[in-house]
Design an enzyme around this catalytic site. Structure first.
Site, PDB file in Angstrom:
ATOM      1  N   GLU A 111       0.822  -1.209   0.000  1.00 19.87           N
ATOM      2  CA  GLU A 111       0.000   0.000   0.000  1.00 19.87           C
ATOM      3  C   GLU A 111       0.860   1.263   0.000  1.00 19.87           C
ATOM      4  OE1 GLU A 111      -0.367  -2.633   1.801  1.00 19.87           O
ATOM      5  OE2 GLU A 111      -2.459  -3.281   1.736  1.00 19.87           O
ATOM      6  N   LYS A 162      24.144   0.569  -0.026  1.00 21.26           N
ATOM      7  CA  LYS A 162      23.569  -0.580   0.670  1.00 21.26           C
ATOM      8  C   LYS A 162      23.697  -0.419   2.179  1.00 21.26           C
ATOM      9  CE  LYS A 162      22.579  -3.312  -2.758  1.00 21.26           C
ATOM     10  NZ  LYS A 162      23.217  -4.135  -3.772  1.00 21.26           N
ATOM     11  N   CYS A 182      26.650  -2.520  -8.801  1.00 22.81           N
ATOM     12  CA  CYS A 182      26.203  -1.157  -8.505  1.00 22.81           C
ATOM     13  C   CYS A 182      25.965  -0.950  -7.024  1.00 22.81           C
ATOM     14  CB  CYS A 182      24.947  -0.827  -9.286  1.00 22.81           C
ATOM     15  SG  CYS A 182      23.655  -2.048  -9.155  1.00 22.81           S
ATOM     16  N   HIS A 236      18.722   6.015 -10.976  1.00 19.86           N
ATOM     17  CA  HIS A 236      17.796   5.950  -9.844  1.00 19.86           C
ATOM     18  C   HIS A 236      17.085   7.276  -9.611  1.00 19.86           C
ATOM     19  CE1 HIS A 236      20.120   2.313  -9.244  1.00 19.86           C
ATOM     20  NE2 HIS A 236      19.118   1.857  -8.546  1.00 19.86           N
TER      21      HIS A 236
HETATM   22  N1  GLN Z   1      20.782  -6.139 -16.097  1.00 22.28           N
HETATM   23  C1  GLN Z   1      20.059  -5.639 -14.981  1.00 22.28           C
HETATM   24  C2  GLN Z   1      19.140  -4.527 -15.443  1.00 22.28           C
HETATM   25  O1  GLN Z   1      19.513  -3.782 -16.265  1.00 22.28           O
HETATM   26  C3  GLN Z   1      20.976  -5.134 -13.898  1.00 22.28           C
HETATM   27  C4  GLN Z   1      20.221  -4.607 -12.718  1.00 22.28           C
HETATM   28  C5  GLN Z   1      21.053  -4.359 -11.468  1.00 22.28           C
HETATM   29  O2  GLN Z   1      22.210  -4.253 -11.480  1.00 22.28           O
HETATM   30  N2  GLN Z   1      20.435  -4.250 -10.345  1.00 22.28           N
HETATM   31  O3  GLN Z   1      18.045  -4.367 -14.962  1.00 22.28           O
HETATM   32 ZN    ZN Z   2      22.951  -2.174 -11.338  1.00 21.52          ZN
END
Ligand code: GLN
Ligand code: ZN
Length: 737
Positions: A17, A108, A624, A675
């Site tokens: 939600e 993270k 990443c 992002h």
């Molecule tokens: N190949 C994946 C994508 O492009 C990589 C995603 C990721 O690193 N979290 O969605």
């Molecule tokens: Zn990534």
């Protein structure tokens, strides 16, 4: 006396939600008022659930619209200067950026797959206590008849995990009065206890840091009402920490076995002991008998006046409830406990200890075994981890075969997954359209995205990953021995949720995983299309793994499946294969002394998957949202030909990591932060590339976004990629003589 408590409960709601309403606000479809109403609704649901399960210490303050580190930063007025003119929606702007202001960095959270927002505390920033959601939630829940324990990320963890320009000791002096003030307000509002979460105390803390921590907790007002919570591992400096001048201490005895040894030696008599006895990081039922025995041994030894049984960590890392799993085979379901069920387990453990008898034994789990897989792993040789030629020789062959320009451009794999795609996927899942209809829809999407990449002028193509709702879940559905869930969502960052599969047996590839889509895409273009696989370590780290065999063995099983898949892709004309390992670093143990072992098998798992590839096949990997500095040698040891890595949110810090390491392979530092909804300019991207060029040779550098484009929309992606190709063209011109 034995009581029960909790550290945190999932925030997303039984049916996500929270995501719906917050994203509705971003799209302008929902009002802030509606968002606040939803928050209140969820707060009540969560508190009611915990009360129904007889939890004595119910937390509040564990709820956020985006991230709790961000919440705290905003409460303390840690607003970077670049945001000073933002009036509207400052909170979400900090997290997501605005059209022309880059957002705060996101990394993270310890060794979890949750990402937190890194507060930036600029020099001479005027820190002050502004509004606090913890206080608001406490008062709201009090009005609704709940007496909760406010929980806040503690000062050491807050500072340690922030980006700071002044020494921590200086900042500690500034921040402690603010914590004191916040505690005072909470006390005045009627809070009896306040929990301060200090997971950073389980890191490799230094002597100086522990000195600072002691000073902080001495200075902070109302310190005897503080419950100092630690989790994720055992604490460094056990004696110092349990003797801090606070009222209670929380210790994780699931992921911090050393804590048990220490507890058996000593725990101060005058403190409440909070014992993290139920795994907040995995979904298996607790072995009640075993846990009861451990707890009994501890309380007999230390004899605390009050012992509070709690999960080892916040329950935000497990899904809401098994009730959402309607079609799960009962043999598996009976072995599981999600957040709600884990609360039940706490009461059960308490009951067994108090009443002394055990009602039912937990069904014993022994994963489903496959002899062929076991034998394959037992017979692995050194050469199975080694590509047939060294990197330099492979590189020549690959160059001849691929003939790419300088500064090759590519994307990381996925392209936007829009409403129609999600709807069509759902229709397929609900049997409203046939498999053929669904597949033909996906093929259309692939054709479109291949055409788009041709038009944009990218060099290495992807097929777009439209058939995958999630990079791990997809493989979880196709491989034997693991299983997706229906509704097992957990938060990944902001409002984004993922559904980790459950690994319940030996893993085997019994059919092709990715061939149909990749080969279809490759047949549409002359440009190379990357075969896209999720790496073994990432599949493991982003799943809920079985616990009856070592993690490395699970990773090797997955690696063998990928190895077979790579062979099949090669046989079908695929020249480049990317193995995504975004979770590679996240499995890294928090304590340095445990890291070598992990790195060693994680690297081997990657090599096991990839080393069967022909020398001409270019192996890419992608990572990443991690700090890479400390694992750069491991990255090199993967022996991948090309790596793409995030660099935008960390403002190029990652590039720095390569400064002192002679890295010879090819690398794409993400120049486009995916992002955030912003469209980065060519200039911005050039800046990052230029930083890389100071450290690496031009022949080494690729130009790409920092992650997949799945969560973005076409309106952002197309102009951004246009700018990206433009950046590569400018560089090529500049560097071709
Ligand atoms: N190949 C994946 C994508 O492009 C990589 C995603 C990721 O690193 N979290 O969605
Ligand atoms: Zn990534």
């Amino acid at each position: 006396m034995i009581l029960t408590g909790n550290i945190g409960f999932p925030t997303i709601g039984p049916h996500r939600e929270l995501k719906r309403v917050v994203e509705g606000v971003w799209r302008g479809e929902k009002s802030l008022d509606e968002m606040i109403k939803e928050r209140e609704k969820l707060l009540i649901i969560r508190a009611t659930l915990q009360r129904e399960k007889n939890i004595d210490f119910i937390p509040c303050g564990d709820f956020s619209f985006y991230d709790r580190m961000l919440d705290l930063a905003v409460s303390f007025n840690c607003i970077p200067k670049r945001f000073k003119d933002v009036r509207e929606n400052l909170y979400f702007s900090l997290a997501r950026g605005t059209e022309n202001i880059p957002p705060l960095k996101m990394v993270k959270w310890f060794n979890t797959n949750y990402h937190y927002i890194v507060p930036e505390i600029e020099k001479n920033q005027k820190l002050e206590l502004r509004e606090s959601d913890v206080l608001k939630d406490f008062l709201f829940l009090k009005k609704e008849g709940f007496s909760c324990i406010p929980t806040i990320i503690g000062p050491f963890t807050f500072l340690k995990l922030s980006n700071t320009e002044e020494p921590l000791t200086t900042l500690a002096e500034k921040i402690i009065p603010l914590y004191s003030l916040l505690l005072e307000k909470l006390k005045q509002a009627g809070a009896k206890w306040i929990s301060l979460e200090e997971p950073a105390l389980v890191l490799d803390v230094t002597e100086e840091e522990i000195k600072m921590v002691k000073e902080m907790y001495k200075q902070i007002k109302y310190n005897h009402s503080i419950i100092l919570q630690t989790y994720f591992e055992s604490v460094s400096f056990y004696d110092e920490i349990v003797n801090l001048p606070v009222g209670g201490t929380g210790l994780d005895i699931v992921n911090g076995k050393e804590n048990i040894n220490n507890l058996m030696k000593y725990f101060p008599e005058d403190k409440l002991l909070f014992l993290g006895v139920i795994n907040g990081r995995n979904v298996w039922k607790t072995d009640i008998k075993k846990t009861v025995n451990v707890v009994k041994r501890i309380i007999e030894k230390v004899n605390p006046s009050i012992c509070v049984l709690q999960p080892s960590t916040s329950l935000m890392f497990v899904p809401w409830s098994l009730e959402g799993e309607k079609n799960m085979p009962s043999e598996i379901k009976q072995l599981l406990a999600f957040a709600v069920e884990k609360l039940d387990e706490l009461s059960t453990i308490k009951k067994v200890i108090v009443e002394g008898k055990i009602k039912q034994d937990t069904a014993e789990f022994t994963g489903i075994k496959r002899e062929n897989i076991k034998n394959r792993i037992a017979n692995l040789k050194e050469s199975d981890f080694q590509r047939s030629l060294p990197y330099k020789e492979r590189r020549e062959k690959q160059q001849k075969m691929l003939n790419l320009p300088l500064f090759p451009t590519t994307t990381i794999g996925s392209f936007p997954q829009d409403k129609i795609l999600r709807k069509t996927r759902k229709m397929y899942k609900d049997n409203l359209i046939t498999e053929e209809e669904y597949k033909s829809f996906i093929r259309e999407k692939i054709s479109h995205v291949i055409g788009l990449q041709e038009g944009l002028g990218l060099d290495v193509f992807v097929h777009g990953e439209f058939e995958r709702s999630d990079m791990v879940e997809y493989f979880g559905e196709k491989l034997e021995g693991m299983m997706p869930t229906e509704n097992g969502w957990v938060l990944s960052y902001g409002t984004r949720c993922i559904r980790p599969p459950i690994i319940f047996g030996d893993i085997e590839r019994t059919k092709s995983l990715t061939k149909d889509e990749i080969v279809f895409a490759q047949n549409l273009t002359e440009k190379p299309v990357k075969g896209m696989l999720t790496g073994a370590v990432t599949i493991l780290n982003w799943s809920f793994p079985r616990e009856d065999i070592p993690r490395y063995e699970i990773a090797y099983q997955i690696a063998l499946a990928l190895r077979d898949e790579i062979r099949e892709l090669e046989e079908n004309g695929i020249k480049i294969i990317q193995i995504d390992e975004p979770a590679f670093r996240e499995g890294l143990p928090l304590k340095k002394e445990k890291r070598e072992e992990y790195i060693s098998w994680a690297v081997k798992a990657f090599r096991l998957a990839t080393s069967g590839a022909k020398p001409e096949t270019q192996i890419h990997t992608h990572m990443c949202y991690s700090e890479f500095g400390d694992i750069i040698e491991a990255i090199d040891a993967l022996d991948a030909d090309v790596i793409s890595i995030e660099a935008t949110r960390s403002k190029g810090e990652i590039i720095q990591a390569f400064e002192n390491f002679k890295y010879e392979r090819e690398i794409g530092f993400g120049v486009y932060d995916i992002h955030s909804p912003r469209i980065p300019s060519t200039d911005e991207m050039l800046k990052i590339a230029n930083r890389a060029l100071r450290i690496l040779k031009k022949e080494q550098i690729w130009i790409n976004p920092d992650c997949g484009l799945k969560t973005r929309n076409w309106k952002e992606v197309i102009p951004s990629l246009r700018n990206l190709v433009q950046a590569a063209r400018i560089l090529r011109k500049r560097y071709t003589t």
